[in-house]
Design a protein around this motif. Structure first.
Motif, PDB file in Angstrom:
ATOM      1  N   ASP A 211       1.017  -0.989   0.084  1.00  0.00           N
ATOM      2  CA  ASP A 211      -0.351  -0.149   0.184  1.00  0.00           C
ATOM      3  C   ASP A 211       1.052   1.320   0.427  1.00  0.00           C
ATOM      4  O   ASP A 211       2.151   1.471   0.913  1.00  0.00           O
ATOM      5  N   SER A 212       0.387   2.213  -0.370  1.00  0.00           N
ATOM      6  CA  SER A 212       1.106   3.460  -0.692  1.00  0.00           C
ATOM      7  C   SER A 212       0.533   5.187  -0.231  1.00  0.00           C
ATOM      8  O   SER A 212       0.747   6.227  -0.393  1.00  0.00           O
ATOM      9  N   THR A 213      -1.228   4.704   0.523  1.00  0.00           N
ATOM     10  CA  THR A 213      -1.615   6.035   0.366  1.00  0.00           C
ATOM     11  C   THR A 213      -1.502   6.653   1.614  1.00  0.00           C
ATOM     12  O   THR A 213      -1.479   7.797   0.911  1.00  0.00           O
ATOM     13  N   ASN A 214      -0.554   6.900   1.821  1.00  0.00           N
ATOM     14  CA  ASN A 214      -0.089   7.421   3.375  1.00  0.00           C
ATOM     15  C   ASN A 214       1.204   7.780   2.885  1.00  0.00           C
ATOM     16  O   ASN A 214       1.866   8.459   3.948  1.00  0.00           O
ATOM     17  N   VAL A 215       1.742   8.034   1.899  1.00  0.00           N
ATOM     18  CA  VAL A 215       3.650   7.468   2.442  1.00  0.00           C
ATOM     19  C   VAL A 215       3.597   9.032   2.663  1.00  0.00           C
ATOM     20  O   VAL A 215       5.173   8.812   2.938  1.00  0.00           O
ATOM     21  N   PHE A 216       2.773  10.020   2.291  1.00  0.00           N
ATOM     22  CA  PHE A 216       3.553  11.387   2.396  1.00  0.00           C
ATOM     23  C   PHE A 216       3.370  11.980   3.916  1.00  0.00           C
ATOM     24  O   PHE A 216       3.356  12.619   4.569  1.00  0.00           O
ATOM     25  N   GLY A 217       2.450  11.248   4.855  1.00  0.00           N
ATOM     26  CA  GLY A 217       1.687  11.183   6.167  1.00  0.00           C
ATOM     27  C   GLY A 217       3.069  11.324   7.353  1.00  0.00           C
ATOM     28  O   GLY A 217       3.696  10.776   6.894  1.00  0.00           O
ATOM     29  N   GLY A 385      -5.943   4.873   9.219  1.00  0.00           N
ATOM     30  CA  GLY A 385      -6.089   3.582   9.474  1.00  0.00           C
ATOM     31  C   GLY A 385      -4.764   3.506   8.379  1.00  0.00           C
ATOM     32  O   GLY A 385      -4.442   2.104   8.223  1.00  0.00           O
ATOM     33  N   HIS A 386      -3.864   4.165   7.764  1.00  0.00           N
ATOM     34  CA  HIS A 386      -3.003   3.441   7.050  1.00  0.00           C
ATOM     35  C   HIS A 386      -1.257   4.102   7.620  1.00  0.00           C
ATOM     36  O   HIS A 386      -1.496   4.983   8.652  1.00  0.00           O
ATOM     37  N   TYR A 387      -0.793   3.262   6.856  1.00  0.00           N
ATOM     38  CA  TYR A 387       0.773   4.203   7.922  1.00  0.00           C
ATOM     39  C   TYR A 387       1.429   5.198   7.560  1.00  0.00           C
ATOM     40  O   TYR A 387       1.075   5.735   6.251  1.00  0.00           O
ATOM     41  N   ALA A 388       2.250   5.579   8.516  1.00  0.00           N
ATOM     42  CA  ALA A 388       2.947   7.121   7.692  1.00  0.00           C
ATOM     43  C   ALA A 388       4.543   8.012   8.493  1.00  0.00           C
ATOM     44  O   ALA A 388       4.441   6.370   9.417  1.00  0.00           O
TER      45      ALA A 388
END
Length: 567
Positions: A211-217, A385-388
């Motif tokens: 998953d790459s959804t929150n890579v900038f978080g 709910g996504h990594y950061a």
């Protein structure tokens, strides 16, 4: 594209790529280029493993379209060779397409208990319950889908039972994460199985599909437990006021936190929205919400004193027919809860890219009624709910993959993930397009592509996104519609005045309609006599005249339909 002409008889020719059966390949048919419609294929020895089968949501540019689906045409040709469809978790963009596309796959489905509860409802609605072969597996299970072995690894996300998949073949081990984050103290479900992840790294990971959804978080030090405490304090600030909390229906942990906030402040909880009730049913059926009483229905809540109920509502993304939109309406549905001045709506969710306008409109309507709005800019009411941040680095340190294949993100997120993967030790990293075929070995390479289109659920039918009816509907929305009825004689002379129906184009009081009618009459009159007797030429002339007039006058390119009546 593979140009090799020296093919063995065992090679399988599919679409415009040759896939050698001795090679392990990965093909995203959805979920690589963008967020949603996750649909991934692993191929080896002529067999196929499918991971996830999700839906996407159309934007404003697709009027009338309800949902988007990945096009399964490529793998449907190989349905006899599909060993299974494995679902990582129960979010709609990973499981929502199963009931629509299973007929094209006709393979066994493998899900954990919570996902199965939701899947059963979808299969039942589609008339597939009992026809589709579904296997319920526990987390941490290992299933043999020769030539693949699939191990479920417990992860954390915003709903129960999210799983990473360890996919083993004699060509190597691939870890497919699904959606994930690291939470050392999750409210719902198991903790991330760090020991299992490290063990996989020690075993040797050929490729990581993540998953790459929150890579900038940025990594937050706040957890769901912190959100729970914040909600308890926030609800306590508005005694006697009606309070509604909008959140993602699938966020089971958030539902429990909202319940605790209500309980701490002497309130009961009411669910408003069908999807919330579906999630509640699935959660209770699989052992979650054990110590929580049943939620109130809207009818039951209306019998309670004002200010004694906390409402959980669908619609945090501005969905037009949601519970929050009904609260915001000037004239809510008959028998609905009524919110007014000084009541409170808490948006306990993030803004999904693309929903900014619909959320802003909803909030504007709420404010117009004097309702106070609280978002994550005002208080701690949501965590992702996504990594950061450092979580991604930790994942690479645990698994140490040779190849990185970022998926499930917008273009900039995917490219950023590629850069980070190489920084964190991966030897190869690819941001694939949907349909691209990559061989997974010591020297991975993209060997070609297969068809990976998008389907549209349009009411009760499924169409290609390029279907003529969808194209015409989009054109109508963008440029309006013009219908011209023109009566001509046998020799092609226009009889009477053309009848024009212009939807979203001409002002009824404008003189432009008369000017256009005269232009049509003149254009037909200027045709050669023999051409005026040919219906197709006359129709095209009228259409061209209308198109030129509207383009020059209004800068519009509407959908134009000409009815020619010859008498």
């Amino acid at each position: 594209m593979n140009k090799n002409k020296n093919l063995s008889k065992d090679d399988v020719s599919l679409d415009n790529v040759i896939i050698p059966p001795e090679k392990l390949v990965f093909i995203p048919l959805g979920g690589a280029t963008g967020v949603g419609m996750n649909f991934f294929l692993y191929g080896y020895k002529g067999k196929w493993l499918v991971v996830d089968c999700g839906i996407g949501f159309p934007g404003d540019g697709l009027p009338g379209v309800d949902l988007l689906l990945p096009n399964p045409a490529f793998i449907a040709k190989q349905k006899k060779n599909i060993v299974g469809l494995v679902i990582t978790h129960a979010h709609e963009d990973h499981i929502g397409g199963v009931a629509y596309l299973w007929q094209d796959l006709q393979c066994p489905i493998y899900v954990t208990p919570f996902a199965n509860e939701l899947l059963e409802g979808k299969l039942s609605e589609a008339g597939l319950l009992g026809r589709a072969e579904v296997h319920v597996v526990e987390q941490d299970s290992i299933i043999d889908l020769n030539p693949f072995e699939v191990q479920f690894i417990s992860m954390n996300h915003s709903l129960p039972e999210p799983n990473a998949l360890a996919i083993r073949t004699d060509q190597g081990l691939v870890v497919h994460t699904g959606d994930w984050k690291f939470d050392t103290n999750p409210i719902i479900g198991e903790k991330t199985d760090f020991k299992a992840l490290k063990k996989l790294g020690d075993e040797g990971v050929l490729a990581l599909v993540s998953d790459s959804t929150n890579v900038f978080g940025q990594k937050s030090d706040k957890t769901e437990m912190d959100v729970r405490q914040s909600l308890i304090e926030l609800v306590g600030q508005y005694p006697g006021k009606q309070i509604a909390v909008g959140c993602f229906a699938s966020n089971v942990a958030r539902m429990e936190s909202i319940y605790e906030a209500a309980k701490a402040n002497g309130r009961e909880v009411c669910l408003m929205g069908r999807s919330l009730w579906r999630i509640d049913g699935a959660a209770r059926a699989t052992g979650y919400f054990k110590n929580m009483p049943d939620f109130l229905t809207e009818e039951e809540a209306m019998e309670r004193p004002i200010g004694s109920v906390l409402y959980i509502c669908t619609g945090s993304q501005g969905e037009p027919f949601s519970a929050l939109n009904n609260l915001a309406a000037i004239n809510p549905n008959k028998g609905s809860v009524i919110f007014g001045p000084d009541d409170v709506v808490i948006f306990s969710s993030r803004v999904i890219p693309g929903n900014e306008k619909s959320i802003a409109l909803l909030q504007k309507k709420l404010k117009a009624k004097g309702i106070k709005i609280i978002t994550d800019k005002d208080a701690l009411v949501h965590v992702s709910g996504h990594y950061a941040g450092e979580d991604l680095k930790k994942m690479y340190e645990l698994l140490r993959p040779k190849i990185s294949l970022p998926v499930h993100g917008e273009a900039m997120e995917l490219m950023a993930h590629v850069e980070l993967a190489l920084k964190y030790g991966a030897q190869f990293a690819f941001a694939l397009e949907d349909g691209e075929v990559i061989e997974l070995d010591d020297t991975p390479q993209i060997i070609g592509e297969v068809y990976a289109g998008i389907l549209a659920v349009d009411g009760k039918r499924i169409l290609g996104l390029d279907a003529e009816v969808i194209k015409k509907r989009r054109k109508m929305m963008e440029g309006g519609t013009m219908v011209a009825t023109v009566v001509v004689g046998k020799k092609g002379n226009v009889l009477g005045e053309p009848q024009l129906s212009a939807f979203g184009l001409l002002d009824p009081t404008s003189e432009d309609k008369d000017i256009l009618c005269q232009s049509i009459i003149e254009a037909v009159a200027e045709l050669d006599k023999d051409k005026r007797t040919q219906d197709e030429i006359v129709q095209n002339t009228i259409k061209s005249t209308i198109r030129k007039f509207l383009s020059e006058k209004y800068g519009k390119k509407p959908l134009i339909d000409v009815h020619l009546v010859r008498i």
